[in-house]
Design an enzyme around this catalytic site. Structure first.
Site, PDB file in Angstrom:
ATOM      1  N   ASP A 126      38.145  36.850  50.247  1.00 14.35           N
ATOM      2  CA  ASP A 126      39.353  37.626  50.012  1.00 14.35           C
ATOM      3  C   ASP A 126      39.100  39.127  50.135  1.00 14.35           C
ATOM      4  O   ASP A 126      39.949  39.874  50.619  1.00 14.35           O
ATOM      5  CB  ASP A 126      39.872  37.284  48.609  1.00 14.35           C
ATOM      6  CG  ASP A 126      41.231  37.886  48.360  1.00 14.35           C
ATOM      7  OD1 ASP A 126      42.060  37.844  49.287  1.00 14.35           O
ATOM      8  OD2 ASP A 126      41.457  38.401  47.260  1.00 14.35           O
ATOM      9  N   ASP A 127      37.935  39.575  49.684  1.00 16.95           N
ATOM     10  CA  ASP A 127      37.660  41.018  49.693  1.00 16.95           C
ATOM     11  C   ASP A 127      37.552  41.551  51.112  1.00 16.95           C
ATOM     12  O   ASP A 127      37.909  42.692  51.382  1.00 16.95           O
ATOM     13  CB  ASP A 127      36.373  41.305  48.921  1.00 16.95           C
ATOM     14  CG  ASP A 127      36.461  40.738  47.519  1.00 16.95           C
ATOM     15  OD1 ASP A 127      37.306  41.217  46.760  1.00 16.95           O
ATOM     16  OD2 ASP A 127      35.727  39.782  47.216  1.00 16.95           O
ATOM     17  N   ASN A 133      39.941  49.632  42.759  1.00 20.28           N
ATOM     18  CA  ASN A 133      40.402  49.115  41.474  1.00 20.28           C
ATOM     19  C   ASN A 133      39.245  49.130  40.481  1.00 20.28           C
ATOM     20  O   ASN A 133      38.092  49.068  40.904  1.00 20.28           O
ATOM     21  CB  ASN A 133      40.863  47.652  41.636  1.00 20.28           C
ATOM     22  CG  ASN A 133      42.151  47.559  42.419  1.00 20.28           C
ATOM     23  OD1 ASN A 133      43.031  48.383  42.291  1.00 20.28           O
ATOM     24  ND2 ASN A 133      42.247  46.527  43.254  1.00 20.28           N
ATOM     25  N   TYR A 166      46.239  40.677  35.793  1.00 19.20           N
ATOM     26  CA  TYR A 166      45.492  40.921  37.033  1.00 19.20           C
ATOM     27  C   TYR A 166      45.163  42.414  37.057  1.00 19.20           C
ATOM     28  O   TYR A 166      45.076  43.033  35.998  1.00 19.20           O
ATOM     29  CB  TYR A 166      46.422  40.462  38.180  1.00 19.20           C
ATOM     30  CG  TYR A 166      45.874  40.513  39.569  1.00 19.20           C
ATOM     31  CD1 TYR A 166      44.749  39.767  39.933  1.00 19.20           C
ATOM     32  CD2 TYR A 166      46.487  41.293  40.545  1.00 19.20           C
ATOM     33  CE1 TYR A 166      44.264  39.814  41.231  1.00 19.20           C
ATOM     34  CE2 TYR A 166      46.012  41.334  41.840  1.00 19.20           C
ATOM     35  CZ  TYR A 166      44.899  40.605  42.179  1.00 19.20           C
ATOM     36  OH  TYR A 166      44.424  40.645  43.455  1.00 19.20           O
ATOM     37  N   GLU A 209      35.065  35.377  46.046  1.00 18.57           N
ATOM     38  CA  GLU A 209      35.698  36.546  45.429  1.00 18.57           C
ATOM     39  C   GLU A 209      34.664  37.421  44.735  1.00 18.57           C
ATOM     40  O   GLU A 209      33.845  36.916  43.960  1.00 18.57           O
ATOM     41  CB  GLU A 209      36.706  36.018  44.389  1.00 18.57           C
ATOM     42  CG  GLU A 209      37.647  37.037  43.866  1.00 18.57           C
ATOM     43  CD  GLU A 209      38.602  37.574  44.930  1.00 18.57           C
ATOM     44  OE1 GLU A 209      39.245  36.777  45.619  1.00 18.57           O
ATOM     45  OE2 GLU A 209      38.691  38.810  45.052  1.00 18.57           O
ATOM     46  N   ASP A 210      34.696  38.691  45.029  1.00 16.02           N
ATOM     47  CA  ASP A 210      33.873  39.686  44.325  1.00 16.02           C
ATOM     48  C   ASP A 210      32.374  39.362  44.318  1.00 16.02           C
ATOM     49  O   ASP A 210      31.693  39.472  43.290  1.00 16.02           O
ATOM     50  CB  ASP A 210      34.413  39.918  42.901  1.00 16.02           C
ATOM     51  CG  ASP A 210      35.678  40.786  42.935  1.00 16.02           C
ATOM     52  OD1 ASP A 210      36.198  41.056  44.040  1.00 16.02           O
ATOM     53  OD2 ASP A 210      36.153  41.201  41.864  1.00 16.02           O
ATOM     54  N   ARG A 221      29.925  41.923  42.098  1.00 13.79           N
ATOM     55  CA  ARG A 221      30.658  43.161  42.423  1.00 13.79           C
ATOM     56  C   ARG A 221      32.096  42.956  41.964  1.00 13.79           C
ATOM     57  O   ARG A 221      32.947  42.569  42.736  1.00 13.79           O
ATOM     58  CB  ARG A 221      30.579  43.432  43.935  1.00 13.79           C
ATOM     59  CG  ARG A 221      30.839  44.827  44.351  1.00 13.79           C
ATOM     60  CD  ARG A 221      32.325  45.212  44.339  1.00 13.79           C
ATOM     61  NE  ARG A 221      33.128  44.730  45.429  1.00 13.79           N
ATOM     62  CZ  ARG A 221      34.318  44.106  45.265  1.00 13.79           C
ATOM     63  NH1 ARG A 221      34.811  43.827  44.077  1.00 13.79           N
ATOM     64  NH2 ARG A 221      35.013  43.716  46.296  1.00 13.79           N
ATOM     65  N   LYS A 271      42.995  35.476  39.681  1.00 17.04           N
ATOM     66  CA  LYS A 271      43.433  35.181  41.062  1.00 17.04           C
ATOM     67  C   LYS A 271      44.204  33.861  41.097  1.00 17.04           C
ATOM     68  O   LYS A 271      45.225  33.744  41.771  1.00 17.04           O
ATOM     69  CB  LYS A 271      42.219  35.071  41.993  1.00 17.04           C
ATOM     70  CG  LYS A 271      41.485  36.376  42.177  1.00 17.04           C
ATOM     71  CD  LYS A 271      42.030  37.158  43.344  1.00 17.04           C
ATOM     72  CE  LYS A 271      41.453  38.559  43.356  1.00 17.04           C
ATOM     73  NZ  LYS A 271      41.913  39.386  44.457  1.00 17.04           N
TER      74      LYS A 271
HETATM   75  P1  NAD Z   1      31.563  47.268  48.339  1.00 17.34           P
HETATM   76  O1  NAD Z   1      30.564  47.377  47.235  1.00 17.34           O
HETATM   77  O2  NAD Z   1      31.383  46.219  49.375  1.00 17.34           O
HETATM   78  O3  NAD Z   1      31.639  48.689  49.095  1.00 17.34           O
HETATM   79  C1  NAD Z   1      31.684  49.936  48.472  1.00 17.34           C
HETATM   80  C2  NAD Z   1      31.352  50.983  49.524  1.00 17.34           C
HETATM   81  O4  NAD Z   1      31.601  52.283  48.986  1.00 17.34           O
HETATM   82  C3  NAD Z   1      29.895  50.978  49.978  1.00 17.34           C
HETATM   83  O5  NAD Z   1      29.852  51.076  51.384  1.00 17.34           O
HETATM   84  C4  NAD Z   1      29.325  52.280  49.374  1.00 17.34           C
HETATM   85  O6  NAD Z   1      28.298  52.858  50.158  1.00 17.34           O
HETATM   86  C5  NAD Z   1      30.555  53.148  49.400  1.00 17.34           C
HETATM   87  N1  NAD Z   1      30.507  54.295  48.490  1.00 17.34           N
HETATM   88  C6  NAD Z   1      30.085  54.336  47.198  1.00 17.34           C
HETATM   89  N2  NAD Z   1      30.202  55.612  46.743  1.00 17.34           N
HETATM   90  C7  NAD Z   1      30.708  56.352  47.746  1.00 17.34           C
HETATM   91  C8  NAD Z   1      31.049  57.720  47.890  1.00 17.34           C
HETATM   92  N3  NAD Z   1      30.890  58.565  46.886  1.00 17.34           N
HETATM   93  N4  NAD Z   1      31.529  58.137  49.069  1.00 17.34           N
HETATM   94  C9  NAD Z   1      31.717  57.274  50.100  1.00 17.34           C
HETATM   95  N5  NAD Z   1      31.421  55.964  50.017  1.00 17.34           N
HETATM   96  C10 NAD Z   1      30.912  55.524  48.859  1.00 17.34           C
HETATM   97  O7  NAD Z   1      32.953  47.120  47.645  1.00 17.34           O
HETATM   98  P2  NAD Z   1      34.334  46.625  48.325  1.00 17.34           P
HETATM   99  O8  NAD Z   1      34.460  45.172  48.191  1.00 17.34           O
HETATM  100  O9  NAD Z   1      34.481  47.202  49.665  1.00 17.34           O
HETATM  101  O10 NAD Z   1      35.368  47.260  47.292  1.00 17.34           O
HETATM  102  C11 NAD Z   1      35.461  48.669  47.160  1.00 17.34           C
HETATM  103  C12 NAD Z   1      36.614  48.997  46.236  1.00 17.34           C
HETATM  104  O11 NAD Z   1      37.834  48.544  46.828  1.00 17.34           O
HETATM  105  C13 NAD Z   1      36.533  48.329  44.865  1.00 17.34           C
HETATM  106  O12 NAD Z   1      36.943  49.251  43.885  1.00 17.34           O
HETATM  107  C14 NAD Z   1      37.529  47.203  44.941  1.00 17.34           C
HETATM  108  O13 NAD Z   1      38.139  46.933  43.685  1.00 17.34           O
HETATM  109  C15 NAD Z   1      38.551  47.780  45.888  1.00 17.34           C
HETATM  110  N6  NAD Z   1      39.303  46.725  46.583  1.00 17.34           N
HETATM  111  C16 NAD Z   1      40.660  46.758  46.456  1.00 17.34           C
HETATM  112  C17 NAD Z   1      41.413  45.800  47.089  1.00 17.34           C
HETATM  113  C18 NAD Z   1      42.906  45.833  46.974  1.00 17.34           C
HETATM  114  O14 NAD Z   1      43.550  44.825  47.195  1.00 17.34           O
HETATM  115  N7  NAD Z   1      43.476  46.962  46.652  1.00 17.34           N
HETATM  116  C19 NAD Z   1      40.813  44.787  47.840  1.00 17.34           C
HETATM  117  C20 NAD Z   1      39.425  44.785  47.949  1.00 17.34           C
HETATM  118  C21 NAD Z   1      38.681  45.778  47.313  1.00 17.34           C
END
Ligand code: NAD
Length: 549
Positions: A266-267, A406, A101, A243-244, A154, A172
């Site tokens: 999930d996200d 991540n 994972y 997911e994603d 994504r 997952k």
């Molecule tokens: P998303 O594409 O929906 O959102 C990304 C956001 O980041 C957008 O609003 C974008 O405008 C913004 N962004 C990009 N560059 C930026 C910068 N330089 N400054 C400020 N904002 C910026 O993606 P998401 O689903 O929200 O996921 C985002 C990240 O969080 C991914 O890396 C994902 O792996 C991680 N995530 C982790 C977990 C966890 O369990 N730890 C859960 C969900 C998502």
């Protein structure tokens, strides 16, 4: 309680038996079984126990040259002997989870087509419109109860990976089995191939997906609608986890389908519950009330909005008006602070666009807003620079820093940076794991802020109760259950999430609360057992070879 029906034992023999991962035991076939099942000569003479086999697997895992090789070795084992695979993962959760994972699954997805070994799960492609039902009916294993689907648009913080995103539903669902105790045959990973806008992938000679731009608008919606309708028809009552999906479809899909079937994103929702649990726990460490927190999110996508919405509900439950609660959450996206005057805001960001002069960078936003909580959900590595972290620490004695992005290559900062640039005052957790950090005399253990603490238990609770819908209150209950699993000794080490070796225990606790709520909300279709905890534990799949007559 609604257990997954156990599949009827199949009488396979010889090499066919050895090639069926669901029933294969490799060297654990007993001497009499080898006689009756036509296995004589097909196996080395030693007869081993499952723990002996697990020991060999772990020895091999550790000998591999890289984490990606370890991932691929474990994937091949999954294809060969399911019981051994899940037993290994279950018995060595903390060591194997980062391999199957996050973070290794990120690289595995990037190289999915190049390193492809054998098919797993279902692939539904744009050109299959009109016959998706037939494709779903072709799935050979009976008893499907949960589907994880992605369109690869994504993947983690890595962007559009097209068909290569299949590594995510597979990973997952492995956690559903290893942590949530859901039976392997109940799990179906699905990749919806709607094309990819990643031109490098389309030009990669090894790429296995459709070499066409992503479907847009009505064509995309029609594909999704046919898929969801087919799922409802072929697998009635199934739990569907989105997911994603990129954020322009994720919010819309959730809105469209959440009242039509048992589904969640999930996200958005899983991350929301995980983030709220982390906040609850951090407040136990710094002794502050939730109502005094101000959160700044770097990123305004699914993860950020998911947490912001969950925290808003928690604040409303504590007596704040919705407007006051939302004003505790500030978002900053790639174009700067999300404020009322901006004309470029997507629908899902607007409730959090507060009156404020525009600010373009994160350090300025931290200085102006003085947040107590800084959440990284931007997919942007090193966004939490030394200057940002020092500014944060200037405004708060014990700020909470969640670097959620991540895989590790996208994390907003490392654990070491978070502690070093705040003189060890930050409470820190990250989406991908970091080793403990020595700061003077103190050893700080960063927790892993990952929705792996939520979805396996949530799924188990939904399946056990036969829930027909997934409600916000269930995520809220899951967040509480997770926070309650953090022990005093975790807190002493600075860890705001339980250790990964406890994921199965956490999943059980989450499942019980979710199932309780499904009954309380009148959404359960399974009869209620007298003791939910015992009934749920009894349902959980234990990877072991069943006794043979
Ligand atoms: P998303 O594409 O929906 O959102 C990304 C956001 O980041 C957008 O609003 C974008 O405008 C913004 N962004 C990009 N560059 C930026 C910068 N330089 N400054 C400020 N904002 C910026 O993606 P998401 O689903 O929200 O996921 C985002 C990240 O969080 C991914 O890396 C994902 O792996 C991680 N995530 C982790 C977990 C966890 O369990 N730890 C859960 C969900 C998502």
């Amino acid at each position: 309680m609604s257990a997954t029906p156990k599949p009827a034992p199949r009488q396979l023999t010889g090499t066919v038996l050895l090639r069926d991962a669901a029933v294969n035991r490799d060297t654990a076939f007993s001497a009499p079984a080898r006689e009756t099942l036509g296995l004589l000569g097909l196996l080395p003479p030693a007869v081993e126990t499952l723990p002996q086999q697990v020991a060999r697997v772990m020895d091999n895992v550790r000998r591999q040259a890289s984490d990606l090789d370890r991932h691929l070795y474990l994937r091949a084992l999954h294809q060969r002997n399911e019981t051994l695979y899940y037993r290994t993962v279950r018995d060595h959760l903390a060591e194997t989870l980062p391999l199957i994972y996050t973070p290794t699954v990120g690289q595995a997805c990037q190289e999915f087509s190049r390193r492809f070994q054998a098919p797993h799960g279902l692939y539904v492609a744009a050109q299959d419109r009109g016959r998706i039902r037939d494709i779903l009916r072709r799935w050979p294993r009976p008893g499907v109860r949960v589907i994880v689907v992605t369109d690869g648009s994504r993947i983690l913080g890595l962007g559009d990976l097209g068909l290569n995103g299949m590594g995510i539903p597979i990973g997952k669902l492995d956690l559903y089995v290893a942590c949530g105790g859901v039976r392997p045959e109940a799990c179906l990973p699905v990749l919806l191939d709607a094309g990819t806008d990643n031109t490098a992938l389309r030009e990669d000679p090894f790429y296995l997906g459709l070499r066409q731009p992503r479907l847009q608008g009505e064509a995309y919606d029609t594909l999704l609608a046919e898929f969801v309708a087919a799922v409802q028809e072929v697998f009635p009552g199934v739990l569907l986890q989105f997911e994603d999906f990129s954020n322009h479809s994720a919010f819309a899909l959730l809105q469209r389908y959440r009242d039509q079937l048992c589904c969640f994103n999930d996200d958005i929702q899983g991350t929301g519950a995980m983030g709220l649990a982390g906040l609850y726990t951090a407040l136990r460490l710094n002794g502050e009330p939730l109502t005094q927190q101000r959160l700044l999110f770097a990123g305004a996508g699914e993860a950020a909005l998911g947490i912001a919405m969950m925290v808003t509900s928690a604040l409303v439950a504590q007596g704040l008006s919705k407007e006051e609660a939302r004003r505790r959450c500030w978002l900053l996206d790639s174009k700067g602070l999300v404020v009322a005057g901006r004309s470029d805001l997507a629908e899902h960001k607007r409730p959090y666009a507060h009156e404020h002069p525009p600010l373009l960078d994160l350090q300025a936003a931290v200085a102006a807003l003085r947040p107590s909580v800084l959440v990284g959900a931007s997919g942007t590595s090193q966004l939490f620079s030394e200057a940002v972290l020092r500014e944060l620490a200037r405004g708060h004695a014990r700020p909470l820093v969640l670097a959620l992005s991540n895989p590790t290559s996208r994390a907003e900062c490392t654990a070491e940076q978070a502690y070093a640039f705040t003189e060890g005052r930050a409470i820190f957790a990250s989406g991908s794991p970091y080793p403990p950090v020595q700061l003077g005399e103190t050893t700080l253990v960063p927790g892993q802020a990952n929705n792996a603490y939520i979805f396996p238990g949530l799924g188990l609770g939904l399946l056990a109760s036969g829930a027909t819908r997934v409600t916000d209150a269930m995520f809220f209950a899951a967040a509480r259950a997770l926070a309650d699993q953090v022990s005093a000794s975790d807190l002493q080490q600075g860890r705001i999430f339980p250790g990964q070796e406890r994921l199965r225990e956490v999943a059980t606790a989450v499942a019980v609360r979710v199932a309780e709520l499904a009954y309380a909300e009148g959404l359960a279709s399974a009869p209620r057992p007298a003791d939910l905890d015992t009934a749920i534990r009894a349902l959980m799949f234990e990877p072991d070879y069943p006794p043979r007559p």
